[in-house]
Write an enzyme that holds these catalytic residues in place. Structure first.
Site, PDB file in Angstrom:
ATOM      1  N   HIS A   1       0.840  -1.196   0.000  1.00  0.00           N
ATOM      2  CA  HIS A   1       0.000   0.000   0.000  1.00  0.00           C
ATOM      3  C   HIS A   1       0.884   1.258   0.000  1.00  0.00           C
ATOM      4  O   HIS A   1       2.001   1.226   0.509  1.00  0.00           O
ATOM      5  CB  HIS A   1      -0.866   0.047   1.269  1.00  0.00           C
TER       6      HIS A   1
ATOM      7  N   CYS B   1      -3.035   0.215   9.800  1.00  0.00           N
ATOM      8  CA  CYS B   1      -4.026  -0.743   9.279  1.00  0.00           C
ATOM      9  C   CYS B   1      -5.087  -1.184  10.276  1.00  0.00           C
ATOM     10  O   CYS B   1      -6.174  -1.583   9.890  1.00  0.00           O
ATOM     11  CB  CYS B   1      -3.347  -2.018   8.804  1.00  0.00           C
TER      12      CYS B   1
HETATM   13  C1  CIR Z   1      -3.459  -7.564   3.269  1.00  0.00           C
HETATM   14  O1  CIR Z   1      -2.617  -8.011   2.488  1.00  0.00           O
HETATM   15  O2  CIR Z   1      -4.492  -7.012   2.873  1.00  0.00           O
HETATM   16  C2  CIR Z   1      -3.230  -7.737   4.755  1.00  0.00           C
HETATM   17  N1  CIR Z   1      -2.525  -8.946   4.995  1.00  0.00           N
HETATM   18  C3  CIR Z   1      -2.470  -6.557   5.319  1.00  0.00           C
HETATM   19  C4  CIR Z   1      -3.259  -5.277   5.237  1.00  0.00           C
HETATM   20  C5  CIR Z   1      -2.498  -4.109   5.727  1.00  0.00           C
HETATM   21  N2  CIR Z   1      -3.308  -2.955   5.650  1.00  0.00           N
HETATM   22  C6  CIR Z   1      -2.850  -1.733   5.550  1.00  0.00           C
HETATM   23  O3  CIR Z   1      -1.649  -1.535   5.429  1.00  0.00           O
HETATM   24  N3  CIR Z   1      -3.713  -0.738   5.524  1.00  0.00           N
END
Ligand code: CIR
Length: 264
Positions: free
Chosen positions: A169, A256
């Site tokens: 991201h 996140c």
């Molecule tokens: C994903 O790959 O979607 C999750 N394992 C990690 C999400 C992390 N989210 C974020 O950085 N906003």
């Protein structure tokens, strides 16, 4: 009247990690996270949000979606209203419908990102004078443009930018520190996206520290990044180090795990 700093928050929503987090998405498999330790990291994080003065709503675990504890991705929230996103990973798409009724309870205005584009909250960096939308494997041009239109409706100033290849991201590699300063990896800032702002760089080998979280008077930072912590402390920030080694195994950091906003 000067605008309230965008890192001043009163409320947050988090979700209890589900046992399925051991099967969470990851770019490189370094082994599954330990569920008990994920619970502990999440609990310390919620404690840190409360310490910072936030009222936190904890949603129940949702085992249908292994990555559902990362509530930042299916929504975007502001004082003025909320946006239900369209997560770009197939296994996470249904998280949007789960968070939507929660948003409708908290916000008078909730906008639903229309098909066919995709956009993840992790690609959105809210700065004082603009909202950056990072194109990535999770956020495509169509989604970014639909989101930009919604942001204008909420009186924000959207700017579509690029996330470097192999970075999950946009915000995996940066975070806001104050009205004029960001924390960033060198690879992200090299593209010029932060020209005109002060940049504190994460030291080489500490790229994972860039996903920090400014909340009111403090900055939450991964405990495993002493070089970054030192740079932030030397710059005068009140740093709260938090354990993130288990959630890092599924490519997650500190932004996140929550949705944050300042109530009107
Ligand atoms: C994903 O790959 O979607 C999750 N394992 C990690 C999400 C992390 N989210 C974020 O950085 N906003």
């Amino acid at each position: 009247m000067p605008r309230e700093p965008v890192y001043h928050f009163t409320h947050a929503i988090v979700r209890t990690p589900c046992p399925g987090i051991v099967n969470g998405l990851r770019a490189v498999d370094v082994g599954a996270p330990d569920y008990g330790r994920v619970i502990a990291e999440n609990a310390a994080y919620v404690g840190a949000l409360r310490e910072a003065g936030l009222t936190v709503e904890v949603l129940p675990a949702l085992d249908t979606y292994p990555d559902s504890m990362f509530v930042e991705d299916p929504a975007l929230v502001f004082t003025e209203g909320a946006i239900v996103m369209r997560p770009g990973a197939k296994s996470r798409f249904g998280e949007a419908a789960e968070i939507a009724p929660v948003l409708r309870r908290h916000f008078g205005r909730v906008l639903d990102l229309p098909a066919p584009g995709f956009a993840d909250g992790g690609d959105i960096l809210v700065l004082q004078d603009r909202v950056m939308i990072g194109l990535s494997d999770r956020t495509n041009q169509t989604g970014a443009e639909a989101l930009a239109a919604f942001l204008k409706e909420l009186d924000k100033n959207p700017l579509i930018v690029r996330t470097p290849a192999n970075v999950l991201h946009f915000k995996s590699d940066c975070s806001l520190l104050d009205e004029g300063t960001v924390l960033s990896t060198k690879r992200l800032a090299a593209g010029g996206v932060f020209d005109g702002l002060n940049i504190i760089y994460t030291p080489k080998g500490e790229e994972g520290a860039a996903n920090a979280l400014r909340i009111n008077d403090r900055v939450l930072v991964g405990k495993a990044f002493p070089g970054t912590i030192k740079r932030l402390q030397e710059a005068g920030y009140h740093v709260v180090p938090l354990e993130t080694s288990e959630i890092a195994k599924v490519d997650a950091g500190l932004s996140c795990m929550s949705l944050r906003w300042r109530a009107a």
